[in-house]
Design an enzyme around this catalytic site. Sequence first.
Site, PDB file in Angstrom:
ATOM      1  N   HIS A   1      -6.679  -5.641   2.385  1.00  0.00           N
ATOM      2  CA  HIS A   1      -5.809  -5.075   3.194  1.00  0.00           C
ATOM      3  C   HIS A   1      -5.130  -6.881   4.022  1.00  0.00           C
ATOM      4  O   HIS A   1      -5.810  -7.184   4.635  1.00  0.00           O
ATOM      5  CB  HIS A   1      -6.169  -3.812   3.731  1.00  0.00           C
ATOM      6  CG  HIS A   1      -6.830  -2.586   3.399  1.00  0.00           C
ATOM      7  ND1 HIS A   1      -5.964  -1.596   2.832  1.00  0.00           N
ATOM      8  CD2 HIS A   1      -7.726  -2.243   2.817  1.00  0.00           C
ATOM      9  CE1 HIS A   1      -6.579  -0.817   2.192  1.00  0.00           C
ATOM     10  NE2 HIS A   1      -8.006  -1.208   1.870  1.00  0.00           N
TER      11      HIS A   1
ATOM     12  N   GLN B  91     -14.003   2.263   1.480  1.00  0.00           N
ATOM     13  CA  GLN B  91     -13.638   2.193  -0.233  1.00  0.00           C
ATOM     14  C   GLN B  91     -13.393   2.586  -0.393  1.00  0.00           C
ATOM     15  O   GLN B  91     -13.787   3.813  -0.995  1.00  0.00           O
ATOM     16  CB  GLN B  91     -14.382   1.523   0.186  1.00  0.00           C
ATOM     17  CG  GLN B  91     -13.740   0.389  -1.368  1.00  0.00           C
ATOM     18  CD  GLN B  91     -15.125  -0.645  -2.041  1.00  0.00           C
ATOM     19  OE1 GLN B  91     -16.284  -1.345  -1.844  1.00  0.00           O
ATOM     20  NE2 GLN B  91     -14.188  -1.282  -3.381  1.00  0.00           N
TER      21      GLN B  91
ATOM     22  N   ASN C  11     -12.376  -2.445   3.009  1.00  0.00           N
ATOM     23  CA  ASN C  11     -13.626  -2.035   3.208  1.00  0.00           C
ATOM     24  C   ASN C  11     -14.609  -1.948   1.722  1.00  0.00           C
ATOM     25  O   ASN C  11     -14.264  -2.393   1.064  1.00  0.00           O
ATOM     26  CB  ASN C  11     -12.696  -1.009   2.580  1.00  0.00           C
ATOM     27  CG  ASN C  11     -11.684  -0.816   4.196  1.00  0.00           C
ATOM     28  OD1 ASN C  11     -12.422  -1.328   5.605  1.00  0.00           O
ATOM     29  ND2 ASN C  11     -10.900   0.334   3.843  1.00  0.00           N
TER      30      ASN C  11
ATOM     31  N   ASP D  18       1.075  -1.232   0.347  1.00  0.00           N
ATOM     32  CA  ASP D  18      -0.245   0.428  -0.177  1.00  0.00           C
ATOM     33  C   ASP D  18       1.001   1.201  -0.267  1.00  0.00           C
ATOM     34  O   ASP D  18       1.914   1.062   0.475  1.00  0.00           O
ATOM     35  CB  ASP D  18      -0.875  -0.424   1.072  1.00  0.00           C
ATOM     36  CG  ASP D  18      -1.859   1.173   1.788  1.00  0.00           C
ATOM     37  OD1 ASP D  18      -3.434   0.598   0.800  1.00  0.00           O
ATOM     38  OD2 ASP D  18      -1.951   2.232   1.015  1.00  0.00           O
ATOM     39  N   ILE D  19       0.535   2.069  -0.781  1.00  0.00           N
ATOM     40  CA  ILE D  19       1.706   3.631  -0.569  1.00  0.00           C
ATOM     41  C   ILE D  19       1.089   4.182   0.823  1.00  0.00           C
ATOM     42  O   ILE D  19       2.151   5.271   0.847  1.00  0.00           O
ATOM     43  CB  ILE D  19       1.011   4.194  -1.857  1.00  0.00           C
ATOM     44  CG1 ILE D  19       1.565   4.843  -2.775  1.00  0.00           C
ATOM     45  CG2 ILE D  19      -0.367   5.024  -1.439  1.00  0.00           C
ATOM     46  CD1 ILE D  19       1.162   6.158  -3.840  1.00  0.00           C
TER      47      ILE D  19
ATOM     48  N   HIS E   7     -10.252  -5.545  -3.475  1.00  0.00           N
ATOM     49  CA  HIS E   7      -8.755  -5.106  -2.447  1.00  0.00           C
ATOM     50  C   HIS E   7      -9.000  -6.251  -0.761  1.00  0.00           C
ATOM     51  O   HIS E   7      -9.997  -5.426  -0.538  1.00  0.00           O
ATOM     52  CB  HIS E   7      -8.260  -4.215  -3.059  1.00  0.00           C
ATOM     53  CG  HIS E   7      -8.695  -2.882  -2.166  1.00  0.00           C
ATOM     54  ND1 HIS E   7      -9.420  -2.776  -3.432  1.00  0.00           N
ATOM     55  CD2 HIS E   7      -8.677  -2.149  -1.270  1.00  0.00           C
ATOM     56  CE1 HIS E   7     -10.268  -0.927  -2.642  1.00  0.00           C
ATOM     57  NE2 HIS E   7      -9.541  -1.218  -1.382  1.00  0.00           N
TER      58      HIS E   7
END
Length: 122
Positions: free
Chosen positions: A110, A102, A95, A40-41, A108
């Site tokens: 996490h 979300q 989410n 994750d960024i 996706h």
Amino acid sequence: MAGEQADGAPRDDCLFCKIVAGQIPATIVRETTTTVAFRDINPQAPTHVLVIPKAHYRDAAVLATAAPSLAADLLREAQAVADEDKLESYRIVFNTGSGAGQTVWHAHAHILGGRGLQWPPG
Ligand code: AMP
Ligand code: ZN
């Protein structure tokens, strides 16, 4: 969801479809024929990896209904990510819907770990 695209076709306006296509860089940690996992960024824990299907589904609910075996692939890859980062405990979060946080409309998971995690989440 009625009227929602559920054929898995890529979308030009989707950030994660662009990562799958290699059009946007990402720190990819794992890839299978059906999934990609990348960091994750904006990490919220020492390990914060996103596992996504290569095919486009807007959220986990659509994915589970339209492509349940792909949903299972995400769970298997979540475990593989946890194994690679040697996580004894970790959390998988989907989410689903804006009220749950979300922000990217491509399903996706996490994978969060590497620190203590509180329950209930915020
Ligand atoms: P969500 O809020 O559940 O939709 O999660 C979307 C996640 O995508 C957030 O945690 C973002 O930090 C992450 N994200 C957004 N853009 C990127 C990117 N280019 N590369 C990696 N992660 C991203
Ligand atoms: Zn997409």
